[in-house]
Scaffold this motif. Structure first.
Motif, short mmCIF file in Angstrom:
data_model
loop_
_atom_site.label_atom_id
_atom_site.label_comp_id
_atom_site.label_asym_id
_atom_site.label_seq_id
_atom_site.Cartn_x
_atom_site.Cartn_y
_atom_site.Cartn_z
N LEU A 1 0.79 -1.22 -0.06
CA LEU A 1 0.06 0.09 0.13
C LEU A 1 0.85 1.20 -0.02
CD1 LEU A 1 -2.80 1.23 0.34
CD2 LEU A 1 -2.65 0.91 2.88
N CYS A 2 1.75 1.33 0.82
CA CYS A 2 2.92 2.28 0.95
C CYS A 2 3.53 2.61 -0.34
CB CYS A 2 3.99 2.14 2.13
SG CYS A 2 2.91 2.32 3.77
N THR A 3 4.25 1.67 -1.11
CA THR A 3 4.83 1.55 -1.94
C THR A 3 4.16 2.13 -3.35
OG1 THR A 3 4.81 -0.53 -2.65
CG2 THR A 3 6.78 0.19 -1.30
N GLY A 4 2.51 1.75 -3.31
CA GLY A 4 2.03 1.99 -4.37
C GLY A 4 1.39 3.40 -4.32
N VAL A 5 1.29 4.05 -3.20
CA VAL A 5 0.79 5.30 -2.94
C VAL A 5 2.12 6.22 -3.43
CG1 VAL A 5 0.28 7.16 -1.66
CG2 VAL A 5 -0.94 5.18 -1.40
N CYS A 6 3.18 6.05 -2.89
CA CYS A 6 4.53 6.67 -3.23
C CYS A 6 5.16 6.51 -4.60
CB CYS A 6 5.71 6.26 -2.15
SG CYS A 6 5.20 6.58 -0.43
N GLY A 7 4.91 5.45 -4.99
CA GLY A 7 5.39 5.08 -6.58
C GLY A 7 4.51 5.91 -7.34
N PHE A 8 3.22 6.09 -7.25
CA PHE A 8 2.17 6.61 -8.00
C PHE A 8 2.66 8.10 -7.93
CE2 PHE A 8 -1.89 8.63 -8.57
CZ PHE A 8 -2.13 8.54 -10.02
N ALA A 9 2.68 8.55 -6.87
CA ALA A 9 2.73 10.24 -6.53
C ALA A 9 4.11 10.45 -7.29
CB ALA A 9 2.75 10.38 -4.99
N MET A 10 4.97 9.75 -6.88
CA MET A 10 6.30 10.24 -7.62
C MET A 10 6.39 10.31 -9.22
SD MET A 10 9.67 11.01 -6.85
CE MET A 10 11.01 11.34 -7.86
N SER A 11 5.54 9.37 -9.48
CA SER A 11 5.40 9.16 -11.02
C SER A 11 4.84 10.47 -11.64
CB SER A 11 4.80 7.91 -11.62
OG SER A 11 5.41 6.75 -11.25
N ILE A 12 3.75 10.86 -10.94
CA ILE A 12 2.98 11.98 -11.28
C ILE A 12 3.82 13.17 -11.10
CG2 ILE A 12 0.76 13.29 -10.97
CD1 ILE A 12 0.40 10.52 -12.30
N LEU A 13 4.52 13.50 -10.11
CA LEU A 13 5.37 14.65 -9.71
C LEU A 13 6.10 14.74 -10.80
CD1 LEU A 13 5.60 14.53 -5.85
CD2 LEU A 13 4.30 16.19 -7.33
N SER A 14 6.80 13.75 -11.12
CA SER A 14 8.07 13.57 -12.36
C SER A 14 7.38 14.33 -13.60
CB SER A 14 8.61 12.12 -12.47
OG SER A 14 9.11 11.82 -11.24
N LEU A 15 6.12 13.73 -13.93
CA LEU A 15 5.69 14.58 -15.09
C LEU A 15 5.54 15.99 -15.07
CD1 LEU A 15 2.53 11.95 -15.81
CD2 LEU A 15 4.30 12.67 -17.41
N ARG A 16 5.35 16.65 -14.04
CA ARG A 16 5.43 17.82 -13.92
C ARG A 16 6.76 18.68 -14.17
NH1 ARG A 16 0.64 19.92 -11.85
NH2 ARG A 16 1.57 21.69 -11.21
N SER A 17 7.77 17.89 -14.26
CA SER A 17 9.20 18.76 -14.28
C SER A 17 9.28 19.30 -15.86
CB SER A 17 10.01 17.48 -14.14
OG SER A 17 11.45 17.90 -14.66
N LYS A 18 9.63 20.44 -15.83
CA LYS A 18 9.86 21.10 -16.91
C LYS A 18 11.07 20.52 -17.72
CE LYS A 18 7.67 25.32 -15.62
NZ LYS A 18 7.65 26.86 -15.61
N LYS A 19 11.97 20.16 -17.08
CA LYS A 19 13.09 19.56 -18.03
C LYS A 19 12.93 18.16 -18.40
CE LYS A 19 16.11 22.62 -16.26
NZ LYS A 19 16.82 23.50 -17.16
N ILE A 20 12.09 17.49 -17.70
CA ILE A 20 11.55 15.99 -18.21
C ILE A 20 10.80 16.43 -19.59
CG2 ILE A 20 10.39 14.00 -17.79
CD1 ILE A 20 11.52 14.08 -14.92
N GLN A 21 9.82 17.24 -19.39
CA GLN A 21 8.71 17.61 -20.50
C GLN A 21 9.59 18.04 -21.62
OE1 GLN A 21 5.24 17.51 -21.03
NE2 GLN A 21 5.65 15.95 -19.00
N LYS A 22 10.82 18.75 -21.63
CA LYS A 22 11.50 18.97 -22.88
C LYS A 22 11.78 17.87 -23.81
CE LYS A 22 12.90 23.50 -21.15
NZ LYS A 22 14.30 24.45 -20.89
#
Length: 425
Positions: A400-421
């Motif tokens: 449960l903990c890794t599911g929540v943390c992994g999902f949150a980390m993935s979504i937050l990474s999508l918001r990185s402008k550097k990664i979006q480029k």
């Protein structure tokens, strides 16, 4: 000249060798557990493999860039085969000890640290650019096929001829792959003549590139975090949790593991035939989010083989998409003359968290989460509603903990402008 057909020949031969190596790894686990009866001894096998791999990966990039990739691959595979031969000799003379296996795993990890970046660079020189996504899918397909069948084959051979028979099969598979690479595969390349004062200069060159390409560095760092969450649970506690919650039903565990392999196989097939994604960076993190959301969370909430099997399938199916899109970005953004250095630094960064996850997962399960779920506090009563109670419920909370943390980390990474480029590469 680049040739997709040439790569198919290499892929088949290397897959045969990987099957032999995977069977040996599984057989060594069986042998070690029979001798020691300790789960920690099995975890130490993985730990001894990853640590030298990560440490050597830091420095190996410049060596790979300055030498022929084919020669590096042949030498690394030969060293691993020699280690297998020594284990075979110890086994047949009745002198094999657990310590020998730890050393073998360390040598295998060191050899992989050289072989993997050399193979990654060689692929870029053999395969046409428009086929890079497809070959990532092929690799995922063969890798997961091996995951499904190697334990069954190893168990069957182990019951017939024990560890020596499996080691002989492994050495035979090595000979096949070695001969194909030596005599049938030509890797076009131009050797770099530049000189470095030390291996650390190669690290500096790889790190300097990543400082300028911060989007790629951000991908590596976020993937290191996601690897940690993944190894914390799936690498360590999946089997103990399923056995604890199914009354030690080995058939249920086999079904769940098979579904995990099948998910990876189907994911690999889909990647191997799909067109190149227009938004590669988005695909990486959307796939990771789906894996954690449907995989880890369903594994936590599941109470029977149907839900566990779906969770295993859902967790593994997106993985080939993650690896394929990341590889395409790297091949397109990294100049050929420094690919070995950057791939080596990538391996060191992304996999640096795996040993910690391997050691920490078992400890947290045995000494933190399982005792916690046997207590009678308010939060425990709420968690029992979500994941159930009894043996294995603490490990379910870990999922449960890794599911929540992994999902949150993935979504937050999508918001990185550097990664979006990187979507535009």
């Amino acid at each position: 000249m680049r040739s997709f057909k040439r790569y198919i020949v290499l892929w088949i031969s290397q897959s045969i060798s990987q099957l032999g190596s995977s069977m040996t790894a599984f057989a060594l686990i069986l042998w070690t557990y029979r001798q020691t009866g300790s789960a920690l001894s099995v975890s130490l096998m993985s730990f001894c493999n990853y640590v030298p791999y990560i440490l050597i990966s830091i420095c190996v990039g410049v060596f790979v860039d300055r030498h022929r990739k084919k020669a590096v691959m042949l030498a690394a595979d030969s060293i691993a085969a020699l280690a297998s031969l020594l284990i075979l000799a110890f086994s047949m003379t009745g002198t094999l000890l657990s310590g020998h296996i730890y050393i073998f795993n360390a040598v295998a990890g060191a050899a992989t640290a050289f072989q993997q970046p050399a193979s990654s660079v060689a692929i870029a020189k053999i395969v046409p650019t428009d086929k890079l996504t497809n070959i990532s899918g092929m690799n995922a397909f063969s890798g997961n096929l091996i995951v499904v069948f190697s334990p069954m084959l190893a168990a069957a051979l182990f019951s017939v001829g024990g560890l020596p028979l499996i080691l002989l099969v492994d050495l035979l598979s090595f000979i096949i792959a070695f001969c194909v690479l030596l005599f049938l595969i030509c890797i076009p390349e131009q050797i770099i003549k530049e000189k470095f004062a030390s291996p650390f200069a190669g690290i500096k060159a790889g790190v300097h590139f990543l400082i300028n390409e911060t989007g790629i560095l951000h991908i590596m760092l976020t993937m290191a975090v996601l690897n940690f969450f993944s190894r914390l649970t799936y690498e360590n506690i999946l089997s103990p949790m399923i056995l604890s919650r199914s009354s030690a039903n080995n058939v249920v565990l086999g079904i769940v593991n098979a579904c995990m392999g099948i998910g990876g196989i189907i994911g690999g097939l889909l990647v191997s035939v799909k067109k190149e994604s227009r938004k590669k960076a988005n695909m990486i993190y959307i796939s990771a989010a789906v894996s954690f959301l449907l995989g880890d969370l369903t594994m936590a909430f599941g109470r029977n083989v149907f839900f566990w099997s779906f969770a295993a399938f859902a967790a593994s199916l997106p993985i080939p998409f993650i690896m394929a899109e990341q590889n395409v970005i790297l091949y397109k953004k990294i100049p050929e003359n420094i690919q070995g250095r950057v791939f080596a630094v990538r391996n060191a960064i992304q996999y640096s968290t795996i040993p910690l996850g391997i050691l920490l997962g078992g400890y947290l399960a045995d000494y933190v989460f399982e005792p916690f779920m046997r207590s009678d506090t308010g939060i425990v009563s709420f968690l029992k509603i979500l994941v159930g109670n009894g043996a294995g419920s603490g490990m379910a909370v870990m999922f449960l903990c890794t599911g929540v943390c992994g999902f949150a980390m993935s979504i937050l990474s999508l918001r990185s402008k550097k990664i979006q480029k990187l979507n535009d590469c």
